[in-house]
Design a protein around this motif. Structure first.
Motif, PDB file in Angstrom:
ATOM      1  N   ASP A   7      -7.285  28.807  62.427  1.00 29.28           N
ATOM      2  CA  ASP A   7      -7.433  27.367  63.264  1.00 29.28           C
ATOM      3  C   ASP A   7      -6.116  26.895  63.623  1.00 29.28           C
ATOM      4  N   VAL A   8      -5.469  27.883  64.563  1.00 26.47           N
ATOM      5  CA  VAL A   8      -4.385  27.492  65.321  1.00 26.47           C
ATOM      6  C   VAL A   8      -4.908  27.682  66.721  1.00 26.47           C
ATOM      7  N   THR A   9      -3.927  27.240  67.761  1.00 27.39           N
ATOM      8  CA  THR A   9      -3.963  27.526  69.114  1.00 27.39           C
ATOM      9  C   THR A   9      -3.790  28.939  69.408  1.00 27.39           C
ATOM     10  N   GLU A  10      -4.042  29.701  70.463  1.00 29.00           N
ATOM     11  CA  GLU A  10      -3.539  31.031  71.007  1.00 29.00           C
ATOM     12  C   GLU A  10      -2.237  30.680  71.473  1.00 29.00           C
ATOM     13  N   SER A  11      -1.950  29.772  71.740  1.00 30.61           N
ATOM     14  CA  SER A  11      -0.078  29.573  72.149  1.00 30.61           C
ATOM     15  C   SER A  11       0.751  29.651  70.718  1.00 30.61           C
ATOM     16  N   VAL A  12       0.074  28.816  69.524  1.00 31.81           N
ATOM     17  CA  VAL A  12       0.600  28.853  68.349  1.00 31.81           C
ATOM     18  C   VAL A  12       0.419  30.132  67.846  1.00 31.81           C
ATOM     19  N   ALA A  13      -0.473  30.969  68.002  1.00 27.80           N
ATOM     20  CA  ALA A  13      -0.502  32.262  67.464  1.00 27.80           C
ATOM     21  C   ALA A  13       0.403  33.325  68.276  1.00 27.80           C
ATOM     22  N   GLY A  14       0.475  33.035  69.428  1.00 20.61           N
ATOM     23  CA  GLY A  14       1.705  33.883  70.099  1.00 20.61           C
ATOM     24  C   GLY A  14       3.216  33.609  69.608  1.00 20.61           C
ATOM     25  N   LEU A  15       3.205  32.637  68.747  1.00 16.84           N
ATOM     26  CA  LEU A  15       4.565  32.422  68.205  1.00 16.84           C
ATOM     27  C   LEU A  15       4.864  33.633  66.995  1.00 16.84           C
ATOM     28  N   LEU A  16       3.671  34.293  66.660  1.00 14.04           N
ATOM     29  CA  LEU A  16       4.089  35.342  65.529  1.00 14.04           C
ATOM     30  C   LEU A  16       4.731  36.416  66.212  1.00 14.04           C
ATOM     31  N   VAL A  17       4.795  36.721  67.513  1.00 12.70           N
ATOM     32  CA  VAL A  17       5.660  37.550  68.157  1.00 12.70           C
ATOM     33  C   VAL A  17       6.880  36.940  68.282  1.00 12.70           C
ATOM     34  N   THR A  18       6.942  35.933  68.869  1.00 11.70           N
ATOM     35  CA  THR A  18       8.318  35.160  68.889  1.00 11.70           C
ATOM     36  C   THR A  18       8.933  35.157  67.470  1.00 11.70           C
ATOM     37  N   ALA A  19       8.610  34.556  66.473  1.00 13.34           N
ATOM     38  CA  ALA A  19       9.154  34.744  65.211  1.00 13.34           C
ATOM     39  C   ALA A  19       9.714  36.046  64.824  1.00 13.34           C
ATOM     40  N   TYR A  20       8.837  37.172  65.082  1.00 14.45           N
ATOM     41  CA  TYR A  20       9.170  38.239  64.713  1.00 14.45           C
ATOM     42  C   TYR A  20      10.553  38.790  65.584  1.00 14.45           C
ATOM     43  N   ALA A  21      10.259  38.359  66.680  1.00 17.55           N
ATOM     44  CA  ALA A  21      11.341  39.088  67.683  1.00 17.55           C
ATOM     45  C   ALA A  21      12.705  38.273  67.518  1.00 17.55           C
ATOM     46  N   LEU A  22      12.436  36.930  66.949  1.00 16.18           N
ATOM     47  CA  LEU A  22      13.936  36.215  66.922  1.00 16.18           C
ATOM     48  C   LEU A  22      14.797  36.746  65.725  1.00 16.18           C
ATOM     49  N   MET A  23      13.826  37.308  64.663  1.00 15.26           N
ATOM     50  CA  MET A  23      14.468  37.629  63.395  1.00 15.26           C
ATOM     51  C   MET A  23      15.254  38.823  63.918  1.00 15.26           C
ATOM     52  N   VAL A  24      14.670  39.798  64.513  1.00  9.37           N
ATOM     53  CA  VAL A  24      15.199  41.040  65.214  1.00  9.37           C
ATOM     54  C   VAL A  24      16.475  40.596  65.807  1.00  9.37           C
ATOM     55  N   ALA A  25      16.384  39.505  66.793  1.00 11.45           N
ATOM     56  CA  ALA A  25      17.705  39.296  67.461  1.00 11.45           C
ATOM     57  C   ALA A  25      18.624  38.718  66.712  1.00 11.45           C
ATOM     58  N   ALA A  26      18.449  38.057  65.784  1.00 18.76           N
ATOM     59  CA  ALA A  26      19.581  37.159  65.060  1.00 18.76           C
ATOM     60  C   ALA A  26      19.846  38.100  63.848  1.00 18.76           C
ATOM     61  N   LEU A  27      19.217  39.272  63.497  1.00 17.60           N
ATOM     62  CA  LEU A  27      19.837  39.890  62.409  1.00 17.60           C
ATOM     63  C   LEU A  27      20.275  41.452  62.794  1.00 17.60           C
ATOM     64  N   ALA A  28      19.844  41.829  63.913  1.00 19.89           N
ATOM     65  CA  ALA A  28      20.077  43.337  64.368  1.00 19.89           C
ATOM     66  C   ALA A  28      21.681  43.492  64.305  1.00 19.89           C
ATOM     67  N   VAL A  29      22.702  42.927  64.903  1.00 20.80           N
ATOM     68  CA  VAL A  29      24.046  43.337  64.731  1.00 20.80           C
ATOM     69  C   VAL A  29      24.627  42.924  63.404  1.00 20.80           C
ATOM     70  N   PRO A  30      24.313  41.691  62.518  1.00 26.31           N
ATOM     71  CA  PRO A  30      25.004  41.812  61.369  1.00 26.31           C
ATOM     72  C   PRO A  30      24.241  42.704  60.253  1.00 26.31           C
ATOM     73  N   LEU A  31      22.944  42.989  60.393  1.00 25.79           N
ATOM     74  CA  LEU A  31      22.328  44.372  59.444  1.00 25.79           C
ATOM     75  C   LEU A  31      22.962  45.457  59.751  1.00 25.79           C
TER      76      LEU A  31
END
Length: 407
Positions: free
Chosen positions: A46-70
């Protein structure tokens, strides 16, 4: 005690390349599987398609934030053990998504997968470059990247078809099982490699770092354009008249065309890297522009998407190879920077696409993506040091004995 792999030709490194390709397959499938399932996920939770698309965004932002420090934090750990750990976390993430009761829990489980992804691609890019002699780096990376193409060809479309048939949760459950089996295969097939390998701090160090910065920035811009559109490719295809039951098979065929781009890059990248990069970007940008011009005509949309998909099949390997050959940092740190910028593009593209979708509308999305690809192409054409016309065989990525600190 297992001895580390010795750099050789493609044939000698075949076992390790196959192992990394398998690992890349499950990694890219795990990252992108929500794309084909967005309509189902949004309806069920029960969320919009644009909100569901944020599952890709959140995943990618975790990678972007953590790749160098990890990558920095794990640089002293054995490479093979670290890679296996990331695959285990992929398995856990997919299990949690499959049983999650709410969208918030799904997002949290995806964030866990994103943290694993931050390490996986940083390590795997450097890993591939250590398996072969330096003048074969481009071909090795292209072959490993074929696993990513297989994720498009098989992973995402089959997950989409399975989700349409028996529910999106089943797709994540099956993917978790595939991740677990792949982890066992990697443990058996992949030889260990040494870490380190930072280039020397000589007079050319600043120029090398500048070239690396140009490559990874262009990488981010390319992925931004790609995922502004690709995140919503299922929405575009359905709006053009494709039936929901045909969506999985269509993505399967379109994804298979990515192997054409991968094969083209593998054959040419070590000899004509600049020209190969230009051809790939022209195909992607031209396909996206064509998509915008012919939408919503179904035949035209499918043809334009086919050109776009074929072009993008070679994109990952051309930027990975250019970054490694810039010699601006150690292979692992270079992998982290490529990983970070690609996922900034993936996450940012999903967000930009959502904004365009909610504002100007679906028919504007391909034009926005095409504009970004055009900008990336201009950078490649102007930045001759970062994207040389010919490979200089005299340059090589230093081995572990030539430097051990990440730059």
């Amino acid at each position: 005690m297992t001895r580390p792999a010795v750099r050789g030709g493609i044939r000698e490194a075949a076992g390790g390349i196959v192992a990394l390709s398998l690992a890349t397959f499950v990694a890219i499938t795990t990252e992108l599987v929500p794309i084909g399932l967005l309509p189902l996920i949004s309806t069920d939770l029960d969320v919009t398609e644009s909100v569901a698309g944020l599952l890709v965004t959140a995943y990618a932002l975790m990678v972007a934030a953590l790749a160098v420090p990890l990558t920095l934090g794990t640089r002293r750990l054995p490479r093979k053990g670290l890679l296996l750990t990331t695959l285990g976390i992929y398995t856990l993430s997919n299990v949690l998504v499959a049983v999650a009761p709410t969208f918030a829990v799904v997002a949290a489980a995806r964030a866990l997968g994103g943290a694993s992804h931050a390490v996986f691609f940083s390590v795997s890019i450097g890993y591939a470059s250590r398996l072969v002699r330096p003048h074969l780096t481009g071909r090795a990376l292209a072959l490993v990247t074929s696993g990513a193409s297989a994720g498009f060809v098989l992973g995402v479309p089959l997950s989409t078809a399975l989700g349409a048939a028996v529910g999106w949760r089943a797709s994540f459950a099956v993917l978790a099982g595939v991740c677990a089996v792949t982890t066992l295969l990697i443990a058996w097939l992949l030889p260990p490699v040494p870490g380190g390998g930072a280039p020397p701090a000589d007079a050319a160090r600043s120029a090398r770092r500048a070239a690396l910065a140009v490559v990874v920035t262009t990488n981010a811009l390319t992925y931004l354009g790609q995922y502004t559109v690709y995140t919503y490719v299922s929405v575009l295809l359905l709006a053009a008249g494709l039936t929901e039951s045909a969506l999985g098979p269509a993505l399967l065929v379109l994804g298979a065309l990515g192997l054409v781009g991968t094969a083209f890059a593998a054959a040419r990248l070590d000899h004509r890297p600049r020209r190969t990069t230009v051809v790939m970007l022209v195909a992607v940008g031209g396909g996206l522009l064509g998509l915008g011009l012919v939408f919503p005509g179904l035949v035209g949309v499918l043809v334009a998407t086919a050109v776009w998909s074929a072009g993008f099949g070679g994109v990952a390997s051309v930027f990975q190879s250019a970054a490694i050959k810039a010699h601006g940092a150690s292979p692992d740190m270079t992998g982290a920077l490529v990983n970070t910028t690609a996922n900034l593009g993936i996450g940012g593209g999903a967000a930009v696409g959502a904004l365009v979708l909610a504002g100007a509308g679906l028919d504007a999305v391909p034009f926005v993506g095409a504009g970004m690809i055009l900008a990336a192409l201009v950078v490649v054409l102007l930045a001759r040091r970062a994207f040389p016309a010919l490979t200089d065989a005299s340059h090589s990525v230093p081995t572990a004995g030539q430097g051990t600190q990440d730059a």
